[in-house]
Design a protein around this motif. Structure first.
Motif, short mmCIF file in Angstrom:
data_model
loop_
_atom_site.label_atom_id
_atom_site.label_comp_id
_atom_site.label_asym_id
_atom_site.label_seq_id
_atom_site.Cartn_x
_atom_site.Cartn_y
_atom_site.Cartn_z
N LYS A 139 -35.06 29.25 -4.42
CA LYS A 139 -34.23 28.62 -3.40
C LYS A 139 -33.08 27.85 -4.04
N GLN A 140 -33.36 27.15 -5.13
CA GLN A 140 -32.30 26.40 -5.82
C GLN A 140 -31.19 27.32 -6.32
N ALA A 141 -31.56 28.54 -6.73
CA ALA A 141 -30.56 29.46 -7.28
C ALA A 141 -29.52 29.86 -6.24
N ILE A 142 -29.95 30.05 -5.00
CA ILE A 142 -29.04 30.53 -3.97
C ILE A 142 -28.49 29.40 -3.11
N ASP A 143 -29.06 28.20 -3.22
CA ASP A 143 -28.51 27.04 -2.50
C ASP A 143 -27.06 26.80 -2.92
N GLU A 144 -26.32 26.09 -2.12
CA GLU A 144 -24.94 25.78 -2.45
C GLU A 144 -24.88 25.05 -3.80
N GLY A 145 -24.12 25.62 -4.73
CA GLY A 145 -24.02 25.04 -6.06
C GLY A 145 -25.06 25.56 -7.04
N GLY A 146 -26.02 26.36 -6.55
CA GLY A 146 -27.01 26.95 -7.44
C GLY A 146 -26.39 28.04 -8.31
N SER A 147 -27.13 28.50 -9.32
CA SER A 147 -26.56 29.44 -10.30
C SER A 147 -26.09 30.72 -9.63
N SER A 148 -26.90 31.31 -8.77
CA SER A 148 -26.51 32.56 -8.13
C SER A 148 -25.33 32.35 -7.19
N ASP A 149 -25.35 31.25 -6.46
CA ASP A 149 -24.26 30.95 -5.54
C ASP A 149 -22.95 30.76 -6.30
N LYS A 150 -23.02 30.13 -7.47
CA LYS A 150 -21.81 29.93 -8.28
C LYS A 150 -21.23 31.27 -8.74
N TYR A 151 -22.11 32.21 -9.09
CA TYR A 151 -21.63 33.53 -9.51
C TYR A 151 -20.91 34.23 -8.36
N ILE A 152 -21.47 34.14 -7.16
CA ILE A 152 -20.83 34.76 -6.00
C ILE A 152 -19.49 34.11 -5.73
#
Length: 455
Positions: free
Chosen positions: A432-445
């Motif tokens: 959940k942290q990865a895709i949350d706003e500011g998470g690692s995956s969200d930053k890549y997107i």
């Protein structure tokens, strides 16, 4: 029209056929659309006809009519289908992108399933960035890469692949693609073709997140511009930021949603064993019998999804004799099932989508891989992430009912099961942290979106 005018850029997505490919790449498309990108998903007609009703923020376009030409059952079998898809699909996709050149939203990027390597010719032709999307885990793809290098006669660049003890991929009885003339059968050569022209991609995308496969990601980053943009689970189950994103919108089989959810609602928290071997894996009769006996003997309730093509393999009267303790259906709404508080264990073939979903929902697993990347995923489930156990199989690959039953009992009732559950919950939090706003995956997107807008 007003909503379209507000878009920042236009991306075309080329999706491979099959549920395990369609679901993650469409979910990524929804993420792009939620950040102001106009997205057109292109694939075969049989898939676009299914997806149109759930298009929402993205548009679906067919670039190959597999319906009129018989699909994989048409002339030439699976190889004939792939050849026709390339010939027709490449031409139609080229025309689609060309038509957009003088529109308000010319195409700025082609995101393509890595199983469609001919896509690289198209993004090069239009001088736009290409992004290869892998639908298997980082570890599985990294384990294939040395085989590709061997096949190509090239050394593996850089240090050796870092993880030892990985099981070899089992090659299933898959459709013929011609005679075997070397070490690798033709179907596996087709799988290895994912790496063709991969060095020309602007980004190499994975349905994973950095912390989940940290060591592998570091190794792969020396080879390609890798970006982990997962888990690609509908937003309602993670960050709830993508409007109306409560499902994939594509199922190869119609789920028995009402029956499954009503039944689960009658069960206590963590009391149900959910069993599903995915849309592609096929158990032989002996394994079906051993699984049935394990479920018959367990003290836990069970929900078993047995797709229509497998129903005839169930032991005679099994459904009737176990109806007080279990429910057998032809297909489940897997996301809703895994999210339900009654589910305490997931017996899975460990396809990557199912594995990523189980991790996202914090559900412990009994890992029973059947072929290819599933072997690697099962190894990670037990040995790396500690979120499940893998029952032993004999030399023929058969796992007996006693072994399955012991693994079920370990997770549902044992002390080690409590530790596995704690680890599963921890990985759920990290997903959940990865895709949350500011998470690692969200930053890549966000990085990808910023690059598209700048162009």
């Amino acid at each position: 029209m007003e909503k379209e005018k507000a878009c920042k850029a236009h991306v075309v997505v080329l999706a491979y056929h099959g549920q395990g490919h369609i679901n993650p790449i469409v979910q990524f498309s929804k993420r792009l659309a939620s950040k102001g990108i106009k997205v057109t998903v292109t694939t075969i007609l049989s898939t676009t006809k299914t997806m149109q009703a759930t298009a929402g923020s993205i548009t679906f376009e067919s670039i190959y009519d597999d319906c009129s030409e018989g699909g994989t059952a048409g002339a030439g079998g699976f190889k004939g289908f792939l050849d026709r898809f390339e010939a027709s699909g490449s031409q139609n996709l080229t025309e689609l992108i060309r038509k957009q050149e003088n529109s308000d939203y010319p195409v700025k990027c082609l995101v393509y399933d890595a199983n469609i390597p001919w896509a690289s010719n198209i993004f090069k032709q239009f001088a736009i960035p290409g992004a290869a999307f892998f639908t298997q885990s980082c570890a599985a793809i990294a384990s294939y890469y040395p085989m590709y290098c061997e096949m190509s006669g090239e050394p593996v660049p850089g240090p050796d692949f870092p993880l030892s003890g990985l099981p070899a991929p089992v090659i299933p009885n898959m459709p013929s693609m011609g005679p075997t003339t070397g070490r690798f059968p033709p179907m596996f050569l087709n799988i290895l073709s994912q790496f063709t022209n991969i060095e020309k991609a602007e980004w190499v995308l994975f349905n994973s997140f950095d912390k989940l496969e940290e060591e592998v990601v570091k190794w792969m980053s020396n080879l390609w511009p890798i970006r982990t943009i997962g888990p690609t689970v509908p937003s309602i189950y993670l960050d709830k930021r993508v409007e109306n994103d409560n499902g994939y919108g594509f199922n190869m089989y119609k789920p028995d949603t009402d029956a499954c959810m009503k039944w689960l609602n009658t069960k206590e928290t963590g009391s149900v064993v959910y069993v599903c071997f995915g849309s592609a894996a096929s158990l032989h009769v002996e394994q079906m019998a051993e699984m049935a006996e394990a479920l018959r003997q367990t003290s836990s309730s069970f929900l078993w999804a047995v797709k229509p093509s497998e129903q005839s393999k169930l032991p005679t009267n099994f459904v009737e004799e176990t109806s007080e303790n279990g429910l057998v259906v032809t297909w489940c709404p897997q996301l809703e099932v895994l999210a339900h508080q009654a589910v305490g264990c997931f017996i899975s073939h460990c396809g990557w989508n199912s594995t990523a979903e189980a991790i996202s929902f914090g559900v412990p697993m009994v890992a029973m891989p059947q072929f290819l990347d599933q072997m690697t995923n099962a190894h990670f489930v037990e040995q790396v992430w500690g979120v499940g156990v893998k029952p032993k199989a004999d030399e023929k690959g058969l796992t007996n009912s006693l072994e399955i039953g012991e693994c079920i009992n370990l997770i549902m009732n044992g002390e080690r099961g409590q530790e596995i559950k704690k680890k599963a919950i921890r990985w759920k939090e990290l997903a959940k942290q990865a895709i949350d706003e500011g998470g690692s995956s969200d930053k890549y997107i966000d990085e990808i979106v910023a690059r598209l807008v700048a162009n």
